[in-house]
Design an enzyme around this catalytic site. Sequence first.
Site, PDB file in Angstrom:
ATOM      1  N   SER A 220      24.196 -34.028  -9.021  1.00  0.00           N
ATOM      2  CA  SER A 220      24.234 -32.864  -9.901  1.00  0.00           C
ATOM      3  C   SER A 220      24.761 -31.645  -9.137  1.00  0.00           C
ATOM      4  O   SER A 220      25.891 -31.673  -8.649  1.00  0.00           O
ATOM      5  CB  SER A 220      22.844 -32.622 -10.488  1.00  0.00           C
ATOM      6  OG  SER A 220      22.889 -31.676 -11.529  1.00  0.00           O
ATOM      7  N   ASP A 344      26.666 -37.442 -20.947  1.00  0.00           N
ATOM      8  CA  ASP A 344      25.855 -36.493 -20.182  1.00  0.00           C
ATOM      9  C   ASP A 344      25.965 -35.100 -20.794  1.00  0.00           C
ATOM     10  O   ASP A 344      27.045 -34.501 -20.790  1.00  0.00           O
ATOM     11  CB  ASP A 344      26.336 -36.479 -18.726  1.00  0.00           C
ATOM     12  CG  ASP A 344      25.493 -35.606 -17.815  1.00  0.00           C
ATOM     13  OD1 ASP A 344      24.620 -34.867 -18.318  1.00  0.00           O
ATOM     14  OD2 ASP A 344      25.706 -35.667 -16.591  1.00  0.00           O
ATOM     15  N   HIS A 373      22.157 -37.836 -17.750  1.00  0.00           N
ATOM     16  CA  HIS A 373      22.287 -37.038 -16.527  1.00  0.00           C
ATOM     17  C   HIS A 373      21.324 -37.586 -15.478  1.00  0.00           C
ATOM     18  O   HIS A 373      20.098 -37.506 -15.625  1.00  0.00           O
ATOM     19  CB  HIS A 373      21.967 -35.571 -16.824  1.00  0.00           C
ATOM     20  CG  HIS A 373      22.222 -34.652 -15.666  1.00  0.00           C
ATOM     21  ND1 HIS A 373      23.495 -34.341 -15.239  1.00  0.00           N
ATOM     22  CD2 HIS A 373      21.378 -33.999 -14.833  1.00  0.00           C
ATOM     23  CE1 HIS A 373      23.425 -33.520 -14.207  1.00  0.00           C
ATOM     24  NE2 HIS A 373      22.136 -33.300 -13.931  1.00  0.00           N
TER      25      HIS A 373
END
Length: 410
Positions: A220, A344, A373
Amino acid sequence: MISLDLNFNILTRDLSHYLENQVKVGLFGSGVGLSLVLGFSAAYTCYYLISVAKKPQLISGGKKFYHFLREQCPVVSETYYPTFWCWESRIQTLLRPFVTAKPGVIYRNELIKAADGGQISLDWFDNDDSLSHPDPATRPTVLLLPGLTGTSRESYILHMVQQSRDLGYRCVVFNNRGVSGETLLTPRTYCAANTEDLETVIEHIQRAYEAAPLMAAGVSMGGMMLANYLGRKGRETCLKGVVVFSAGWDVFECTASLEKPLDRFLFNSYLTSCLQASVHRPVLEKCYDIDHVMKARTIREFDERFTSIMFGYPTNDDYYRDASPVHRLKSVQVPMLCLNAADDVFSPSHAIPVEAVKQNPNLAMLITHHGGHIGFLEGLWPRQSTYMDRVFKQFAKAVIEQSNQLKDLS
């Protein structure tokens, strides 16, 4: 098609046998009830196999890197079967921290000094029991970067440490300032655009183990930071390779997606509160209006009131533009594999930089149809490794042990 029909027939037969023995009363009699259950199960199974379980899309800017991944990382060519009862994006994202196990890992903590007088917390897993690499001086090292407010205790980080341990490698987790319990010594935290602390960490690792190959993995925001670092450094880095998971490539698009009503309720407000919880008031309130920061209700508001100001950007748009890795992909000179899910909500599919990846032979993008995600759950009860973990393990091994094949990818 033969194997798929066979699996479907076996599933139907087993389900029928179970229901015949267990279901005593159905709708208008057991026969009708059984037929309804079997019909629904068959329809759901067909839908899952046709629309949910799909092979990922592999895109690369060069044939050499593409064929390297196909040969050394077979997972990139395999059908990804998301957990059949939670394949939807938001459910995968929300459930992963709760359903995946947290492997037991004992870290060795090290605090290193930054140029501005601050301190950075590193958590080492030395893997001194490694049989394949018994010499610490040459034992391969994997640098791990957690997400926005993540630390070395996140389940996805612990799983990558476990995978590295199985390979015989050493791991070090880079915890961003102020998130892992260490004292904040200066009025500065972190952001996706600023890579000074990351550069300090990489230089520190290189000095400590000059003879050991080093690669990195970012998740991320950690992946965004890694990509921005590589774009800035070009060939001037000791990293042998990088793998990035669920990165947000265009911060404007990511923020807009997370501000949609449902996603704001499920994710945005929670992440904003996590960011606010990491604000160390005693050292920061002398420089910033912390009361105003604590009233932020979205990530964008938090960045407008805190992050962009801290790092000296004229506006928050200037910060978001600088933080978006999509603008630096053309300058990446190290093999980098990126895994994103098309569903996502943190990094919407239309913002995945497919065309930019096609222009750089050092880049490859792996896109799954589902996964959410940092989700990528698979198996009936996904307690152990995920699809993401398998991608990490195979790529890490390939980069470390077949690095000669990654020279001159152009």
